[in-house]
Design a protein around this motif. Structure first.
Motif, PDB file in Angstrom:
ATOM      1  N   ILE A 118       0.957  -1.156   0.068  1.00 29.24           N
ATOM      2  CA  ILE A 118       0.246  -0.134  -0.145  1.00 29.24           C
ATOM      3  C   ILE A 118       0.822   1.205   0.066  1.00 29.24           C
ATOM      4  O   ILE A 118       0.610   2.117  -0.898  1.00 29.24           O
ATOM      5  N   ARG A 119       2.096   1.217   0.899  1.00 33.72           N
ATOM      6  CA  ARG A 119       2.825   2.474   0.703  1.00 33.72           C
ATOM      7  C   ARG A 119       3.583   2.559  -0.660  1.00 33.72           C
ATOM      8  O   ARG A 119       3.709   3.910  -0.668  1.00 33.72           O
ATOM      9  N   ARG A 120       3.870   1.756  -1.399  1.00 40.22           N
ATOM     10  CA  ARG A 120       4.373   1.906  -2.525  1.00 40.22           C
ATOM     11  C   ARG A 120       3.391   2.304  -3.677  1.00 40.22           C
ATOM     12  O   ARG A 120       3.750   2.506  -4.746  1.00 40.22           O
ATOM     13  N   SER A 121       2.189   2.277  -3.354  1.00 39.65           N
ATOM     14  CA  SER A 121       1.026   2.324  -4.348  1.00 39.65           C
ATOM     15  C   SER A 121       0.967   3.876  -4.426  1.00 39.65           C
ATOM     16  O   SER A 121       1.262   4.834  -3.920  1.00 39.65           O
ATOM     17  N   ASP A 122       0.079   4.286  -5.612  1.00 35.89           N
ATOM     18  CA  ASP A 122      -0.033   5.668  -6.118  1.00 35.89           C
ATOM     19  C   ASP A 122      -1.582   5.923  -6.084  1.00 35.89           C
ATOM     20  O   ASP A 122      -1.935   6.642  -6.853  1.00 35.89           O
ATOM     21  N   LEU A 123      -2.199   5.326  -5.030  1.00 34.44           N
ATOM     22  CA  LEU A 123      -3.538   5.471  -5.092  1.00 34.44           C
ATOM     23  C   LEU A 123      -3.966   6.731  -4.557  1.00 34.44           C
ATOM     24  O   LEU A 123      -5.066   7.318  -5.398  1.00 34.44           O
ATOM     25  N   ASP A 124      -3.351   7.536  -3.940  1.00 32.77           N
ATOM     26  CA  ASP A 124      -3.698   9.020  -3.568  1.00 32.77           C
ATOM     27  C   ASP A 124      -3.600   9.817  -4.742  1.00 32.77           C
ATOM     28  O   ASP A 124      -4.197  10.656  -4.885  1.00 32.77           O
ATOM     29  N   THR A 125      -2.437   9.396  -5.747  1.00 29.99           N
ATOM     30  CA  THR A 125      -2.302  10.311  -6.885  1.00 29.99           C
ATOM     31  C   THR A 125      -3.610  10.162  -7.950  1.00 29.99           C
ATOM     32  O   THR A 125      -4.138  10.991  -8.293  1.00 29.99           O
ATOM     33  N   LYS A 126      -4.132   8.764  -7.742  1.00 29.32           N
ATOM     34  CA  LYS A 126      -5.370   8.604  -8.723  1.00 29.32           C
ATOM     35  C   LYS A 126      -6.400   9.279  -8.312  1.00 29.32           C
ATOM     36  O   LYS A 126      -7.212   9.939  -8.920  1.00 29.32           O
ATOM     37  N   LEU A 127      -6.525   9.465  -7.019  1.00 32.53           N
ATOM     38  CA  LEU A 127      -7.611   9.825  -6.314  1.00 32.53           C
ATOM     39  C   LEU A 127      -7.776  11.476  -6.408  1.00 32.53           C
ATOM     40  O   LEU A 127      -8.573  12.161  -6.723  1.00 32.53           O
ATOM     41  N   ALA A 128      -6.461  12.077  -6.499  1.00 35.24           N
ATOM     42  CA  ALA A 128      -6.271  13.398  -6.444  1.00 35.24           C
ATOM     43  C   ALA A 128      -6.366  13.865  -7.968  1.00 35.24           C
ATOM     44  O   ALA A 128      -6.213  15.038  -8.045  1.00 35.24           O
ATOM     45  N   ALA A 129      -5.959  13.065  -8.847  1.00 34.07           N
ATOM     46  CA  ALA A 129      -5.993  13.731 -10.247  1.00 34.07           C
ATOM     47  C   ALA A 129      -7.374  14.349 -10.560  1.00 34.07           C
ATOM     48  O   ALA A 129      -8.257  13.914 -10.355  1.00 34.07           O
ATOM     49  N   GLN A 130      -7.178  15.361 -11.489  1.00 34.68           N
ATOM     50  CA  GLN A 130      -8.227  16.410 -12.027  1.00 34.68           C
ATOM     51  C   GLN A 130      -9.315  15.263 -12.601  1.00 34.68           C
ATOM     52  O   GLN A 130     -10.420  15.577 -12.508  1.00 34.68           O
ATOM     53  N   ASN A 131      -8.936  14.418 -13.558  1.00 36.32           N
ATOM     54  CA  ASN A 131      -9.692  13.403 -14.259  1.00 36.32           C
ATOM     55  C   ASN A 131      -9.750  12.198 -13.257  1.00 36.32           C
ATOM     56  O   ASN A 131      -8.971  11.399 -13.741  1.00 36.32           O
ATOM     57  N   LEU A 132     -10.653  11.891 -12.347  1.00 40.36           N
ATOM     58  CA  LEU A 132     -10.696  10.663 -11.706  1.00 40.36           C
ATOM     59  C   LEU A 132     -11.080   9.590 -12.390  1.00 40.36           C
ATOM     60  O   LEU A 132     -12.163   9.377 -12.950  1.00 40.36           O
ATOM     61  N   ARG A 133     -10.031   8.576 -12.595  1.00 46.94           N
ATOM     62  CA  ARG A 133     -10.273   7.520 -13.334  1.00 46.94           C
ATOM     63  C   ARG A 133     -10.435   6.238 -12.040  1.00 46.94           C
ATOM     64  O   ARG A 133      -9.548   5.560 -11.823  1.00 46.94           O
ATOM     65  N   GLU A 134     -11.749   5.943 -12.104  1.00 45.81           N
ATOM     66  CA  GLU A 134     -12.249   4.930 -11.173  1.00 45.81           C
ATOM     67  C   GLU A 134     -11.814   3.591 -11.433  1.00 45.81           C
ATOM     68  O   GLU A 134     -11.382   3.039 -10.455  1.00 45.81           O
ATOM     69  N   ARG A 135     -11.839   3.060 -12.644  1.00 44.78           N
ATOM     70  CA  ARG A 135     -11.409   1.919 -13.147  1.00 44.78           C
ATOM     71  C   ARG A 135      -9.794   1.602 -13.028  1.00 44.78           C
ATOM     72  O   ARG A 135      -9.605   0.547 -12.370  1.00 44.78           O
ATOM     73  N   GLU A 136      -9.006   2.529 -13.171  1.00 44.71           N
ATOM     74  CA  GLU A 136      -7.631   2.474 -12.900  1.00 44.71           C
ATOM     75  C   GLU A 136      -7.342   2.489 -11.298  1.00 44.71           C
ATOM     76  O   GLU A 136      -6.702   1.777 -10.985  1.00 44.71           O
ATOM     77  N   TYR A 137      -8.207   3.137 -10.641  1.00 47.51           N
ATOM     78  CA  TYR A 137      -8.042   2.960  -9.150  1.00 47.51           C
ATOM     79  C   TYR A 137      -8.570   1.612  -8.536  1.00 47.51           C
ATOM     80  O   TYR A 137      -7.765   1.099  -7.679  1.00 47.51           O
ATOM     81  N   LEU A 138      -9.542   1.164  -9.059  1.00 43.23           N
ATOM     82  CA  LEU A 138      -9.909  -0.216  -8.471  1.00 43.23           C
ATOM     83  C   LEU A 138      -9.040  -1.334  -9.008  1.00 43.23           C
ATOM     84  O   LEU A 138      -8.922  -2.214  -8.362  1.00 43.23           O
ATOM     85  N   ASP A 139      -8.322  -1.166 -10.233  1.00 45.09           N
ATOM     86  CA  ASP A 139      -7.479  -2.127 -10.652  1.00 45.09           C
ATOM     87  C   ASP A 139      -6.266  -1.868  -9.689  1.00 45.09           C
ATOM     88  O   ASP A 139      -5.687  -3.204  -9.612  1.00 45.09           O
ATOM     89  N   GLU A 140      -5.775  -0.768  -9.699  1.00 43.44           N
ATOM     90  CA  GLU A 140      -4.292  -0.765  -8.463  1.00 43.44           C
ATOM     91  C   GLU A 140      -4.921  -1.428  -7.383  1.00 43.44           C
ATOM     92  O   GLU A 140      -4.289  -2.078  -6.585  1.00 43.44           O
ATOM     93  N   LEU A 141      -6.264  -1.120  -6.888  1.00 43.56           N
ATOM     94  CA  LEU A 141      -6.429  -1.677  -5.487  1.00 43.56           C
ATOM     95  C   LEU A 141      -6.569  -3.276  -5.532  1.00 43.56           C
ATOM     96  O   LEU A 141      -6.070  -3.840  -4.307  1.00 43.56           O
ATOM     97  N   GLY A 142      -7.134  -3.790  -6.526  1.00 46.24           N
ATOM     98  CA  GLY A 142      -7.022  -5.389  -6.666  1.00 46.24           C
ATOM     99  C   GLY A 142      -5.699  -5.826  -6.875  1.00 46.24           C
ATOM    100  O   GLY A 142      -5.354  -6.901  -6.025  1.00 46.24           O
ATOM    101  N   GLN A 143      -4.825  -5.029  -7.341  1.00 43.94           N
ATOM    102  CA  GLN A 143      -3.615  -5.534  -7.619  1.00 43.94           C
ATOM    103  C   GLN A 143      -2.654  -5.527  -6.216  1.00 43.94           C
ATOM    104  O   GLN A 143      -1.882  -6.468  -6.007  1.00 43.94           O
ATOM    105  N   ILE A 144      -3.035  -4.483  -5.328  1.00 43.57           N
ATOM    106  CA  ILE A 144      -2.253  -4.485  -4.230  1.00 43.57           C
ATOM    107  C   ILE A 144      -2.846  -5.592  -3.209  1.00 43.57           C
ATOM    108  O   ILE A 144      -1.756  -6.476  -2.566  1.00 43.57           O
ATOM    109  N   LEU A 145      -4.146  -6.030  -3.331  1.00 40.98           N
ATOM    110  CA  LEU A 145      -4.434  -7.118  -2.613  1.00 40.98           C
ATOM    111  C   LEU A 145      -3.869  -8.224  -2.963  1.00 40.98           C
ATOM    112  O   LEU A 145      -3.642  -9.410  -2.320  1.00 40.98           O
ATOM    113  N   GLU A 146      -3.872  -8.489  -4.285  1.00 39.48           N
ATOM    114  CA  GLU A 146      -3.375  -9.844  -4.895  1.00 39.48           C
ATOM    115  C   GLU A 146      -1.889  -9.984  -4.678  1.00 39.48           C
ATOM    116  O   GLU A 146      -1.553 -11.134  -4.452  1.00 39.48           O
TER     117      GLU A 146
END
Length: 212
Positions: A118-146
Motif C-alpha cells: 500500500i505504501r508503494r502504491s499511487d492510489l492517492d495520486t489517482k484519487l487526486a487526479a483532475q480526471n478521476l479514473r475509477e477503473r484505474e483506481y480499482l484495478d490498482e486496489l485489486g493488484q495491491i491485494l493480489e
C-alpha cells in the motif's frame, strides 16, 4: 498529503484502519446532506425563475440563472468529492477485511507485505487526479491485494449561452402548462428540469473521469 499516504506513513494497526473508515463514512454522510441541500435549493430557484419568466423580468431571470449555474457547479464539486470518499471507503473496507483475514491466519508476514505494498502504491495520486479514473483506481486496489496474497466548467451567462437557452425554453413549457391549467404536466416538467440539471452536474463531476 493523501489519505493513504498519511495513514501508512507510520506504523498502522487494524484499529487505525477502522477509525479512518469511520471518519470517511462520516464525511461521506456530510457531503450527501450538502448535496440534498443544494438539490432543494435548485428546486426553489426553478420556482423563482418561473415567476420571473411569467412577469417578464429578464433582469430577475438573469440573476436567478446565475444562482442556478452556481448551484450546478457546487453539485458537480460535491459529486466529485463523494466519488473520492466512496473510493477511499472501498479501499479501507478491503484493507480492513484483508488485514482481519491475515491476522486470523496468524500471518504477520502477510500483514507486513500488505502494508508495504500500500505504501508503494499511487492510489492517492489517482484519487487526486483532475480526471478521476475509477477503473484505474480499482484495478490498482485489486493488484495491491493480489500482491499481498489476498483475493478479494467554467459556467457563464454569455448572451448565446446554450445552457441558459435550454433552461428558459424548459421554463416556458412549465409556464405554458400552468397557464393551461395542466398542473400535473407542469409538475412533471419541473421535475424533469430538476433531474436534467442534476444530471448535468453529475456529468461535470465525472467528465473524462472514468475509464470504461
Amino acid at each position: 498529503m493523501g489519505l493513504f499516504r498519511d495513514l501508512f506513513s507510520r506504523p498502522v494497526t487494524l484499529r487505525d484502519l477502522k477509525v479512518a473508515l469511520l471518519r470517511v463514512e462520516r464525511e461521506r454522510r456530510k457531503k450527501q446532506l450538502e448535496l440534498r441541500t443544494t438539490s432543494e435549493r435548485q428546486g426553489t430557484l426553478i420556482e423563482e425563475a418561473k415567476r420571473a419568466r411569467k412577469s417578464g423580468s429578464d433582469l430577475e431571470l438573469d440573476y436567478v440563472w446565475e444562482e442556478v449555474s452556481q448551484v450546478r457547479t457546487e453539485q458537480g464539486f460535491l459529486r466529485r468529492e463523494l466519488r473520492v470518499l466512496n473510493l477511499e471507503g472501498i479501499g479501507l473496507k478491503r484493507y480492513v477485511r484483508g488485514m482481519e483475514r491475515l491476522q486470523r491466519e496468524k500471518n504477520p508476514g502477510g500483514v507486513k507485505k500488505l502494508i508495504e505494498r500500500i505504501r508503494r502504491s499511487d492510489l492517492d495520486t489517482k484519487l487526486a487526479a483532475q480526471n478521476l479514473r475509477e477503473r484505474e483506481y480499482l484495478d490498482e486496489l485489486g493488484q495491491i491485494l493480489e500482491d499481498a496474497g489476498l483475493e478479494l466548467e467554467e459556467i457563464g451567462t454569455a448572451p448565446d449561452d446554450p445552457a441558459k437557452a435550454k433552461f428558459v425554453a424548459d421554463l416556458d413549457e412549465i409556464v405554458k402548462a400552468e397557464d393551461a391549467g395542466k398542473s400535473e404536466v407542469a409538475a412533471e416538467r419541473a421535475a424533469s428540469l430538476r433531474t436534467r440539471l442534476e444530471r448535468e452536474a453529475e456529468g461535470m463531476a465525472s467528465a473524462d473521469g472514468e475509464d470504461t
